[in-house]
Design a protein around this motif. Sequence first.
Motif, PDB file in Angstrom:
ATOM      1  N   LEU A  78      -5.952  -4.947  -4.460  1.00  0.00           N
ATOM      2  CA  LEU A  78      -5.360  -4.254  -5.603  1.00  0.00           C
ATOM      3  C   LEU A  78      -6.408  -3.849  -6.623  1.00  0.00           C
ATOM      4  O   LEU A  78      -6.310  -2.808  -7.249  1.00  0.00           O
ATOM      5  CB  LEU A  78      -4.307  -5.147  -6.272  1.00  0.00           C
ATOM      6  CG  LEU A  78      -3.043  -5.397  -5.442  1.00  0.00           C
ATOM      7  CD1 LEU A  78      -2.095  -6.315  -6.200  1.00  0.00           C
ATOM      8  CD2 LEU A  78      -2.366  -4.089  -5.105  1.00  0.00           C
ATOM      9  N   CYS A  79      -7.429  -4.685  -6.820  1.00  0.00           N
ATOM     10  CA  CYS A  79      -8.486  -4.368  -7.780  1.00  0.00           C
ATOM     11  C   CYS A  79      -9.742  -3.942  -7.021  1.00  0.00           C
ATOM     12  O   CYS A  79     -10.010  -4.406  -5.914  1.00  0.00           O
ATOM     13  CB  CYS A  79      -8.800  -5.578  -8.656  1.00  0.00           C
ATOM     14  SG  CYS A  79      -7.445  -6.071  -9.744  1.00  0.00           S
ATOM     15  N   GLY A  80     -10.510  -3.060  -7.626  1.00  0.00           N
ATOM     16  CA  GLY A  80     -11.786  -2.685  -7.057  1.00  0.00           C
ATOM     17  C   GLY A  80     -11.701  -1.834  -5.810  1.00  0.00           C
ATOM     18  O   GLY A  80     -12.615  -1.812  -5.006  1.00  0.00           O
ATOM     19  N   SER A  81     -10.590  -1.101  -5.635  1.00  0.00           N
ATOM     20  CA  SER A  81     -10.440  -0.254  -4.451  1.00  0.00           C
ATOM     21  C   SER A  81     -10.354   1.219  -4.815  1.00  0.00           C
ATOM     22  O   SER A  81      -9.688   2.009  -4.180  1.00  0.00           O
ATOM     23  CB  SER A  81      -9.173  -0.660  -3.673  1.00  0.00           C
ATOM     24  OG  SER A  81      -9.286  -1.977  -3.205  1.00  0.00           O
ATOM     25  N   GLY A  82     -10.979   1.567  -5.912  1.00  0.00           N
ATOM     26  CA  GLY A  82     -10.976   2.958  -6.307  1.00  0.00           C
ATOM     27  C   GLY A  82      -9.814   3.330  -7.197  1.00  0.00           C
ATOM     28  O   GLY A  82      -9.721   4.440  -7.684  1.00  0.00           O
ATOM     29  N   ALA A  83      -8.882   2.393  -7.414  1.00  0.00           N
ATOM     30  CA  ALA A  83      -7.759   2.655  -8.300  1.00  0.00           C
ATOM     31  C   ALA A  83      -8.200   2.479  -9.749  1.00  0.00           C
ATOM     32  O   ALA A  83      -9.116   1.727 -10.049  1.00  0.00           O
ATOM     33  CB  ALA A  83      -6.607   1.712  -7.991  1.00  0.00           C
ATOM     34  N   THR A  84      -7.506   3.175 -10.650  1.00  0.00           N
ATOM     35  CA  THR A  84      -7.847   3.097 -12.058  1.00  0.00           C
ATOM     36  C   THR A  84      -6.969   2.048 -12.720  1.00  0.00           C
ATOM     37  O   THR A  84      -5.888   2.329 -13.214  1.00  0.00           O
ATOM     38  CB  THR A  84      -7.654   4.456 -12.748  1.00  0.00           C
ATOM     39  OG1 THR A  84      -8.375   5.441 -12.025  1.00  0.00           O
ATOM     40  CG2 THR A  84      -8.148   4.411 -14.177  1.00  0.00           C
ATOM     41  N   GLY A  85      -7.423   0.813 -12.701  1.00  0.00           N
ATOM     42  CA  GLY A  85      -6.728  -0.262 -13.375  1.00  0.00           C
ATOM     43  C   GLY A  85      -5.328  -0.493 -12.857  1.00  0.00           C
ATOM     44  O   GLY A  85      -4.976  -0.188 -11.721  1.00  0.00           O
ATOM     45  N   ALA A  86      -4.475  -1.059 -13.761  1.00  0.00           N
ATOM     46  CA  ALA A  86      -3.110  -1.410 -13.389  1.00  0.00           C
ATOM     47  C   ALA A  86      -2.286  -0.182 -13.033  1.00  0.00           C
ATOM     48  O   ALA A  86      -1.430  -0.241 -12.154  1.00  0.00           O
ATOM     49  CB  ALA A  86      -2.456  -2.184 -14.526  1.00  0.00           C
ATOM     50  N   ASP A  87      -2.534   0.936 -13.705  1.00  0.00           N
ATOM     51  CA  ASP A  87      -1.754   2.150 -13.410  1.00  0.00           C
ATOM     52  C   ASP A  87      -2.007   2.620 -11.979  1.00  0.00           C
ATOM     53  O   ASP A  87      -1.077   3.026 -11.277  1.00  0.00           O
ATOM     54  CB  ASP A  87      -2.112   3.262 -14.389  1.00  0.00           C
ATOM     55  CG  ASP A  87      -1.551   3.015 -15.780  1.00  0.00           C
ATOM     56  OD1 ASP A  87      -0.607   2.202 -15.892  1.00  0.00           O
ATOM     57  OD2 ASP A  87      -2.052   3.627 -16.742  1.00  0.00           O
ATOM     58  N   GLY A  88      -3.248   2.559 -11.550  1.00  0.00           N
ATOM     59  CA  GLY A  88      -3.559   2.940 -10.179  1.00  0.00           C
ATOM     60  C   GLY A  88      -2.927   1.994  -9.175  1.00  0.00           C
ATOM     61  O   GLY A  88      -2.404   2.413  -8.137  1.00  0.00           O
ATOM     62  N   ALA A  89      -2.952   0.701  -9.490  1.00  0.00           N
ATOM     63  CA  ALA A  89      -2.321  -0.282  -8.599  1.00  0.00           C
ATOM     64  C   ALA A  89      -0.825  -0.059  -8.532  1.00  0.00           C
ATOM     65  O   ALA A  89      -0.210  -0.164  -7.462  1.00  0.00           O
ATOM     66  CB  ALA A  89      -2.624  -1.696  -9.093  1.00  0.00           C
ATOM     67  N   ARG A  90      -0.208   0.275  -9.647  1.00  0.00           N
ATOM     68  CA  ARG A  90       1.229   0.560  -9.662  1.00  0.00           C
ATOM     69  C   ARG A  90       1.563   1.725  -8.728  1.00  0.00           C
ATOM     70  O   ARG A  90       2.517   1.656  -7.942  1.00  0.00           O
ATOM     71  CB  ARG A  90       1.687   0.897 -11.082  1.00  0.00           C
ATOM     72  CG  ARG A  90       1.848  -0.284 -12.018  1.00  0.00           C
ATOM     73  CD  ARG A  90       2.119   0.211 -13.435  1.00  0.00           C
ATOM     74  NE  ARG A  90       2.433  -0.867 -14.341  1.00  0.00           N
ATOM     75  CZ  ARG A  90       3.652  -1.313 -14.595  1.00  0.00           C
ATOM     76  NH1 ARG A  90       4.698  -0.738 -14.000  1.00  0.00           N
ATOM     77  NH2 ARG A  90       3.869  -2.296 -15.436  1.00  0.00           N
ATOM     78  N   ARG A  91       0.802   2.787  -8.849  1.00  0.00           N
ATOM     79  CA  ARG A  91       1.071   3.972  -8.015  1.00  0.00           C
ATOM     80  C   ARG A  91       0.928   3.642  -6.536  1.00  0.00           C
ATOM     81  O   ARG A  91       1.723   4.106  -5.707  1.00  0.00           O
ATOM     82  CB  ARG A  91       0.129   5.111  -8.412  1.00  0.00           C
ATOM     83  CG  ARG A  91       0.433   5.734  -9.777  1.00  0.00           C
ATOM     84  CD  ARG A  91      -0.317   7.038  -9.965  1.00  0.00           C
ATOM     85  NE  ARG A  91      -1.762   6.845  -9.970  1.00  0.00           N
ATOM     86  CZ  ARG A  91      -2.467   6.593 -11.071  1.00  0.00           C
ATOM     87  NH1 ARG A  91      -1.861   6.492 -12.246  1.00  0.00           N
ATOM     88  NH2 ARG A  91      -3.773   6.447 -11.007  1.00  0.00           N
ATOM     89  N   ARG A  92      -0.075   2.869  -6.192  1.00  0.00           N
ATOM     90  CA  ARG A  92      -0.283   2.513  -4.784  1.00  0.00           C
ATOM     91  C   ARG A  92       0.849   1.648  -4.261  1.00  0.00           C
ATOM     92  O   ARG A  92       1.309   1.826  -3.133  1.00  0.00           O
ATOM     93  CB  ARG A  92      -1.631   1.798  -4.625  1.00  0.00           C
ATOM     94  CG  ARG A  92      -2.824   2.704  -4.928  1.00  0.00           C
ATOM     95  CD  ARG A  92      -4.097   1.914  -5.068  1.00  0.00           C
ATOM     96  NE  ARG A  92      -4.403   1.175  -3.847  1.00  0.00           N
ATOM     97  CZ  ARG A  92      -5.024   0.002  -3.844  1.00  0.00           C
ATOM     98  NH1 ARG A  92      -5.361  -0.572  -4.985  1.00  0.00           N
ATOM     99  NH2 ARG A  92      -5.297  -0.595  -2.701  1.00  0.00           N
ATOM    100  N   LEU A  93       1.321   0.703  -5.071  1.00  0.00           N
ATOM    101  CA  LEU A  93       2.415  -0.158  -4.643  1.00  0.00           C
ATOM    102  C   LEU A  93       3.714   0.640  -4.475  1.00  0.00           C
ATOM    103  O   LEU A  93       4.469   0.423  -3.525  1.00  0.00           O
ATOM    104  CB  LEU A  93       2.616  -1.289  -5.630  1.00  0.00           C
ATOM    105  CG  LEU A  93       1.478  -2.307  -5.719  1.00  0.00           C
ATOM    106  CD1 LEU A  93       1.781  -3.347  -6.796  1.00  0.00           C
ATOM    107  CD2 LEU A  93       1.242  -2.988  -4.385  1.00  0.00           C
ATOM    108  N   LEU A  94       3.973   1.555  -5.392  1.00  0.00           N
ATOM    109  CA  LEU A  94       5.182   2.375  -5.272  1.00  0.00           C
ATOM    110  C   LEU A  94       5.122   3.265  -4.038  1.00  0.00           C
ATOM    111  O   LEU A  94       6.142   3.495  -3.376  1.00  0.00           O
ATOM    112  CB  LEU A  94       5.366   3.220  -6.530  1.00  0.00           C
ATOM    113  CG  LEU A  94       5.761   2.440  -7.796  1.00  0.00           C
ATOM    114  CD1 LEU A  94       5.738   3.333  -9.014  1.00  0.00           C
ATOM    115  CD2 LEU A  94       7.155   1.819  -7.627  1.00  0.00           C
ATOM    116  N   THR A  95       3.925   3.719  -3.694  1.00  0.00           N
ATOM    117  CA  THR A  95       3.774   4.504  -2.460  1.00  0.00           C
ATOM    118  C   THR A  95       4.102   3.648  -1.242  1.00  0.00           C
ATOM    119  O   THR A  95       4.788   4.103  -0.311  1.00  0.00           O
ATOM    120  CB  THR A  95       2.348   5.065  -2.353  1.00  0.00           C
ATOM    121  OG1 THR A  95       2.103   5.942  -3.458  1.00  0.00           O
ATOM    122  CG2 THR A  95       2.168   5.853  -1.053  1.00  0.00           C
TER     123      THR A  95
END
Length: 251
Positions: free
Chosen positions: A230-247
Motif C-alpha cells: 500500500l505504501c511506497g508503490s508509486g501511489a500518492t499517499g493515502a489518496d492513492g492507496a484509496r483509489r487502488r483499493l477501490l479499483t
Amino acid sequence: LKSPWHLGTASMVWSSQWKQDGSGSWGSSARQRLPQRAVGILVDWQHKAGKSFGWIAPIYGIPPHMAEVQSHGGDVYVHWRDIEDPRPGAVVTFWPYIDGQGLGAEECSSRKVLRFTVPFSSNIQLTLPLEETNPCTTYLTSSVFYPELEERGVTLRKYLWSTPLTVFELWGAPQDIVQVADDIGLLAHPDAEVLTSRSMAKHEAPEHLRDISEKELPHIPPRFRVAARLCGSGATGADGARRRLLTLLGV
C-alpha cells in the motif's frame, strides 16, 4: 473450517430436523421480522435442485436472549429464494425473522471483502477497537471480530494464526471498507499489504506485486498469496492507496 478461502460445507446435525426436502419454512407460516438487520457468515449451503437452503452463523444483530437463538445450534436458516449468489464463507447481511420453525433470514446480501496483511511484530501500530469477540467459535476457531465497527457497516476479522504475517479481513460496502482501513491505520502502515490474486490485480504494475511464501501464510491457497504494497508503490499517499483499493473492489 480451515480458512475462508476453502470453506467446506459442514454437515449440520440439525439439517434433518428442518424439512428433509430443503423447503424449510419458506412460505409455510407467517414470518415475524425482527426490528434490525443482522450480520453473519454463511457456513453451510445444501444444493438440492431447486430446493437449496443453507445456514448462517450470526455474528451481530441477533438478540442473544431470544429462545429461538438456541434452536439449530444458534444458526439461522436461509432458503434459496432469500439469498443471491450464496458463497460459503461470505459475510452476509440479512433481515432475521421468526416463524413456526425458528429463526430464519430473508433479503440476504453478501458484503464485499478486502484482506490485508501486516507483520505480526507491528500489529501494535494499528488502532483497533478495544472490544474483541468471537461469536461463532463453532466454526471459526482462530479469529476475533470487532463489533464496534458493525455500527459503521463493516465486519473486521483478525486471524489468530501463529504466522509471520497477521491477516485482517474487512467486509462491507467498498467506500466503508476503505474508510475503516484508513481509520485503523492500514493505509498509513509502512508494511501493510493487500492480498489479492494475479487476475484481480490486473491494474497493478507487476513490480508492485510480490508472491507471499507458504512459510509466511501457510493456510492460504497459493493463488491468493499475492500481495500489493500500500505504501511506497508509486501511489500518492493515502489518496492513492484509496483509489487502488477501490479499483480492486470494482469501483
